[in-house]
Design a protein around this motif. Sequence first.
Motif, mmCIF file in Angstrom:
data_model
loop_
_atom_site.group_PDB
_atom_site.id
_atom_site.type_symbol
_atom_site.label_atom_id
_atom_site.label_comp_id
_atom_site.label_asym_id
_atom_site.label_seq_id
_atom_site.Cartn_x
_atom_site.Cartn_y
_atom_site.Cartn_z
ATOM 1 N N ASP A 1 0.760 -1.707 0.143
ATOM 2 C CA ASP A 1 0.064 -0.250 0.062
ATOM 3 C C ASP A 1 1.246 1.129 -0.209
ATOM 4 O O ASP A 1 1.456 1.200 0.889
ATOM 5 N N GLU B 1 -11.926 3.152 -1.495
ATOM 6 C CA GLU B 1 -12.064 3.675 -2.382
ATOM 7 C C GLU B 1 -11.461 3.438 -3.698
ATOM 8 O O GLU B 1 -11.605 3.885 -4.999
ATOM 9 N N VAL B 2 -10.906 2.762 -3.965
ATOM 10 C CA VAL B 2 -9.878 1.767 -4.817
ATOM 11 C C VAL B 2 -11.469 0.921 -5.879
ATOM 12 O O VAL B 2 -11.346 -0.028 -5.143
ATOM 13 N N ASN C 1 -12.783 -3.330 2.232
ATOM 14 C CA ASN C 1 -13.775 -2.598 2.559
ATOM 15 C C ASN C 1 -14.639 -2.555 1.181
ATOM 16 O O ASN C 1 -14.529 -2.905 0.074
ATOM 17 N N HIS D 1 -9.877 -5.282 -2.754
ATOM 18 C CA HIS D 1 -8.199 -6.063 -2.868
ATOM 19 C C HIS D 1 -8.884 -6.377 -1.481
ATOM 20 O O HIS D 1 -9.628 -6.029 -0.583
ATOM 21 N N HIS E 1 -6.716 -5.951 1.776
ATOM 22 C CA HIS E 1 -5.890 -4.763 3.100
ATOM 23 C C HIS E 1 -5.212 -6.514 3.843
ATOM 24 O O HIS E 1 -5.998 -7.079 4.338
#
Length: 115
Positions: A31, A96-97, A88, A101, A103
């Motif tokens: 990240d 946000e993206v 998320n 994905h 984390h």
Amino acid sequence: MAANDIFARIIRGDIPADIVYRDENCIAFRDINPQAPTHILVTPIKDLSGLQTAGDDDAAVLGHLMIVVRKVAEMEGIIESGFRCIINAGPDGGQEVPRLHIHVLGGKRLGAMLR
Ligand code: AMP
């Protein structure tokens, strides 16, 4: 039409990233704004905007991502000390993206988050 989110551009090699793992189904990279000593993102090669849009036919790729999380944790030396995975999903989840994905955070004792 192929996705053009920032992670799709990393997958294509259009923009640089610190890639720590890659196979035919997914990629893992550091990240850019790490929240822990180890902070890696694992994302599928398949265009998938988030967990909220995953279908029954995505079970194999989702399972694969989790196995890669474990491999990345081993590579990073945090398999014994422990780590946290976060996905998320959507606006209220803080995504946000717009590409699914995971984390992977570790390398320090993380505080409790769920209350
Ligand atoms: P999320 O809020 O779950 O969508 O997380 C997006 C994550 O992508 C954030 O932790 C960002 O720091 C990270 N990020 C954004 N752009 C890049 C990039 N070019 N390379 C690596 N990580 C990025």
